[in-house]
Design a protein around this motif. Structure first.
Motif, mmCIF file in Angstrom:
data_model
loop_
_atom_site.group_PDB
_atom_site.id
_atom_site.type_symbol
_atom_site.label_atom_id
_atom_site.label_comp_id
_atom_site.label_asym_id
_atom_site.label_seq_id
_atom_site.Cartn_x
_atom_site.Cartn_y
_atom_site.Cartn_z
ATOM 1 N N ARG A 94 25.355 38.490 1.857
ATOM 2 C CA ARG A 94 24.844 37.189 2.306
ATOM 3 C C ARG A 94 23.375 37.355 2.684
ATOM 4 O O ARG A 94 23.003 37.299 3.840
ATOM 5 C CB ARG A 94 25.664 36.684 3.501
ATOM 6 N N ARG A 95 22.564 37.576 1.666
ATOM 7 C CA ARG A 95 21.148 37.867 1.910
ATOM 8 C C ARG A 95 20.274 36.622 1.896
ATOM 9 O O ARG A 95 19.126 36.679 2.304
ATOM 10 C CB ARG A 95 20.636 38.864 0.863
ATOM 11 N N PHE A 96 20.786 35.515 1.391
ATOM 12 C CA PHE A 96 19.991 34.292 1.256
ATOM 13 C C PHE A 96 20.525 33.246 2.226
ATOM 14 O O PHE A 96 21.698 32.875 2.175
ATOM 15 C CB PHE A 96 20.072 33.766 -0.178
ATOM 16 N N LYS A 97 19.645 32.770 3.124
ATOM 17 C CA LYS A 97 20.056 31.789 4.133
ATOM 18 C C LYS A 97 19.094 30.608 4.111
ATOM 19 O O LYS A 97 17.890 30.778 4.302
ATOM 20 C CB LYS A 97 20.070 32.436 5.523
ATOM 21 N N ASP A 98 19.642 29.427 3.861
ATOM 22 C CA ASP A 98 18.840 28.205 3.852
ATOM 23 C C ASP A 98 19.136 27.441 5.140
ATOM 24 O O ASP A 98 20.134 26.727 5.235
ATOM 25 C CB ASP A 98 19.176 27.360 2.622
ATOM 26 N N LEU A 99 18.288 27.611 6.134
ATOM 27 C CA LEU A 99 18.510 26.990 7.438
ATOM 28 C C LEU A 99 18.231 25.493 7.423
ATOM 29 O O LEU A 99 18.638 24.780 8.342
ATOM 30 C CB LEU A 99 17.644 27.672 8.500
ATOM 31 N N ARG A 100 17.563 25.002 6.400
ATOM 32 C CA ARG A 100 17.311 23.563 6.305
ATOM 33 C C ARG A 100 18.613 22.790 6.176
ATOM 34 O O ARG A 100 18.736 21.670 6.661
ATOM 35 C CB ARG A 100 16.421 23.250 5.102
ATOM 36 N N LYS A 101 19.609 23.393 5.520
ATOM 37 C CA LYS A 101 20.889 22.723 5.295
ATOM 38 C C LYS A 101 21.713 22.619 6.571
ATOM 39 O O LYS A 101 22.684 21.885 6.628
ATOM 40 C CB LYS A 101 21.690 23.472 4.228
ATOM 41 N N LYS A 102 21.331 23.389 7.578
ATOM 42 C CA LYS A 102 22.078 23.375 8.832
ATOM 43 C C LYS A 102 21.420 22.488 9.875
ATOM 44 O O LYS A 102 21.819 22.459 11.033
ATOM 45 C CB LYS A 102 22.206 24.804 9.371
ATOM 46 N N GLY A 103 20.362 21.803 9.460
ATOM 47 C CA GLY A 103 19.706 20.873 10.365
ATOM 48 C C GLY A 103 18.874 21.537 11.433
ATOM 49 O O GLY A 103 18.576 20.952 12.469
ATOM 50 N N HIS A 104 18.472 22.808 11.202
ATOM 51 C CA HIS A 104 17.645 23.509 12.192
ATOM 52 C C HIS A 104 16.216 22.967 12.140
ATOM 53 O O HIS A 104 15.738 22.571 11.108
ATOM 54 C CB HIS A 104 17.633 25.010 11.891
#
Length: 232
Positions: free
Chosen positions: A222-232
């Motif tokens: 799990r090396r790629f994290k898109d925090l925009r999708k979590k509303g951060h």
């Protein structure tokens, strides 16, 4: 007995040239990719010619490629889209046009091995869920992996975080530099940034961590994290 051949599954690494090369050098063996899914079984394989792609087992599966946004069926080569697959041998659980969410593309040329089964270029490019638009550009995490693993002074492990700084998308790439190469840190980072821009047409904020400190994964990375999708 020496290990001569390794068959990989579950991750796209064996179809990423730089990752494949690292594995072959580490094990002293030839590395082959193989793709399947729990719902449908093993639907593709890499032949001994290693043509930079995988054959679809068309005796047992019908593979179609859809445009991710429109659903249009793609027939021309080298145009990525989402794979939908029908398995001819499933009885207890029929799979008809199963949405795999794997992104693939047809190869332009047939394989030198002589098989007539169609070839997908470069294996699975990524997951439709993971390929995301950043600053108006479609970004596939495998493109970043290919660049990172192609620089021998960098460790195998890395992380990518996409977030927003105000209204602007920002990509942070966390990497490890081998201890013996730290004296050339500035040169390595300059090369990394140049190659990333050429490969993905995007700029990155690079963070360097001590070798061995980034997370290691034993199963699905799990090396790629898109925090925009979590509303951060």
């Amino acid at each position: 007995l020496a290990i001569r051949r390794i068959t990989c599954a579950g991750e796209p690494g064996a179809s990423i040239p730089t990752t494949k090369r690292r594995m072959e050098e580490a094990w002293g063996a030839k590395v082959y990719d193989h793709i399947g899914a729990t719902e449908i079984g093993a639907w593709s394989y890499e032949c001994m010619e290693q043509p930079g792609g995988l054959h679809v087992n068309e005796a047992l599966f019908l593979v179609e490629i859809e445009d991710i946004e429109t659903g249009e069926i793609i027939t021309e080569p080298e145009r990525p889209g989402k794979m939908v697959i029908t398995a001819f041998d499933r009885i207890a659980q029929p799979c008809v046009r199963f949405d795999s969410k794997d992104v693939i593309q047809w190869a332009k040329e047939p394989c030198d091995c002589g098989r007539t089964f169609r070839l997908i270029k470069g294996g699975v490019i990524g997951r439709a869920d993971d390929i995301t638009k950043v600053k108006g550009v479609l970004l596939a995490p495998t493109a970043i992996e290919e660049v990172v693993r192609g620089i021998p002074e960098l460790g195998n492990d890395y992380e990518v975080i996409v977030d927003k700084k105000g209204d602007i998308d920002e990509i942070t790439l966390k990497i490890e530099i081998l201890e013996e190469a730290l004296s050339r840190k500035d040169e390595i980072l300059a090369s990394l940034k140049d190659q990333l821009r050429l490969k993905t047409n995007l700029g990155y904020k690079i963070e360097v961590f001590p070798y061995g400190s980034l997370p290691r994964y034993e199963v699905k990375a799990r090396r790629f994290k898109d925090l925009r999708k979590k509303g951060h």
